[in-house]
Design a protein around this motif. Structure first.
Motif, short mmCIF file in Angstrom:
data_model
loop_
_atom_site.label_atom_id
_atom_site.label_comp_id
_atom_site.label_asym_id
_atom_site.label_seq_id
_atom_site.Cartn_x
_atom_site.Cartn_y
_atom_site.Cartn_z
N PHE A 35 0.71 -1.29 -0.10
CA PHE A 35 0.21 0.08 0.16
C PHE A 35 0.84 1.23 0.24
O PHE A 35 0.57 2.15 -0.80
CB PHE A 35 -0.84 0.03 1.13
CG PHE A 35 -1.93 1.17 1.24
CD1 PHE A 35 -3.05 1.35 0.47
CD2 PHE A 35 -1.50 2.29 2.40
CE1 PHE A 35 -3.72 2.32 0.63
CE2 PHE A 35 -2.31 3.49 2.46
CZ PHE A 35 -3.37 3.45 1.55
N MET A 39 0.83 4.33 -2.88
CA MET A 39 0.45 5.77 -2.45
C MET A 39 1.85 6.61 -2.98
O MET A 39 1.44 7.65 -3.50
CB MET A 39 0.41 5.75 -0.95
CG MET A 39 -1.01 5.45 -0.45
SD MET A 39 -2.46 6.33 -1.15
CE MET A 39 -1.92 8.23 -0.77
N ILE A 58 -8.12 7.52 -10.59
CA ILE A 58 -7.16 6.88 -9.91
C ILE A 58 -7.91 5.91 -8.90
O ILE A 58 -8.71 6.40 -8.05
CB ILE A 58 -6.12 7.75 -8.84
CG1 ILE A 58 -5.44 8.79 -10.09
CG2 ILE A 58 -5.02 6.77 -8.45
CD1 ILE A 58 -4.64 9.55 -9.25
N ALA A 59 -7.69 4.51 -8.92
CA ALA A 59 -8.08 3.62 -8.04
C ALA A 59 -7.15 3.04 -7.28
O ALA A 59 -6.56 2.24 -8.11
CB ALA A 59 -9.29 2.47 -8.60
N ILE A 60 -7.11 2.93 -5.85
CA ILE A 60 -6.14 2.24 -5.18
C ILE A 60 -6.77 1.11 -4.38
O ILE A 60 -7.83 1.25 -3.69
CB ILE A 60 -5.33 3.49 -4.29
CG1 ILE A 60 -5.05 4.36 -4.95
CG2 ILE A 60 -4.42 2.43 -3.54
CD1 ILE A 60 -4.71 5.75 -4.07
N ALA A 61 -6.30 -0.06 -4.53
CA ALA A 61 -6.81 -1.16 -3.77
C ALA A 61 -5.37 -2.16 -3.28
O ALA A 61 -4.86 -2.75 -3.91
CB ALA A 61 -7.48 -2.17 -4.73
N TRP A 62 -5.10 -1.70 -2.01
CA TRP A 62 -3.99 -2.05 -1.29
C TRP A 62 -2.74 -1.75 -2.39
O TRP A 62 -2.24 -0.71 -2.31
CB TRP A 62 -4.18 -3.54 -0.90
CG TRP A 62 -3.03 -3.63 0.32
CD1 TRP A 62 -2.76 -2.64 1.30
CD2 TRP A 62 -1.97 -4.58 0.17
NE1 TRP A 62 -1.68 -3.23 1.90
CE2 TRP A 62 -1.32 -3.98 1.06
CE3 TRP A 62 -1.37 -5.49 -0.85
CZ2 TRP A 62 0.07 -5.03 1.58
CZ3 TRP A 62 -0.25 -6.19 -0.66
CH2 TRP A 62 0.54 -6.03 0.64
#
Lengths: 92, 92
Positions: A35, A39, A58-62
């Motif tokens: 993660f 970031m 923007i899509a953050i999945a771990w």
């Protein structure tokens, strides 16, 4: 900004192997170590986006970051999307 | 970590008005001033997520940040989700 033709988009993506077209957008999904790394990558993308005044979704999945580019004001893909995709890929 | 019951989830969300449950997840969508503000908010959420060792999915669309919380290892919502939602709301 003018919309690119299908042929122009296909030619541009030939040099951007991480990016895939789906209709009016191009996407790239990047897997980082964790993660924190996701970031940090997102921060670099955000810097380039501000510099270009052009902002991907923007899509953050771990540890996975998925970027989606399109030029909403033009209703599709333009040179601005291809240029930013190239600068993001240059991050390595 | 134990899954919460429907009653426990409903009771917790009564104190977290920005969050909505959809099945096994809770989500909150926050509108900021612009992309920069959205990134700063995301950075604060990321700090809290690392501190809790519990990470929401994060979707950034220019000035809008959508957070999705669930405890994948437990297959649904646990106290960890509620606790992190509360800490995120405490950001203001």
């Amino acid at each position: 900004m003018d919309l690119l033709t299908d042929e122009e988009i296909a030619a541009a993506l030939a040099s951007l192997p991480g990016w895939k077209r789906t209709g009016d957008v191009i996407t790239r999904s990047v897997e980082l170590a964790d993660f924190r790394a996701a970031m940090l990558f997102t921060g670099a993308v955000a810097y380039l986006a501000e510099d270009a005044n052009h902002h991907p979704d923007i899509a953050i999945a771990w540890n996975r970051v998925t970027l989606t580019l399109s030029t909403h004001s033009a209703g599709g893909l333009t040179a601005a999307d291809i240029a930013l995709a190239g600068r993001i890929d240059a991050l390595g």
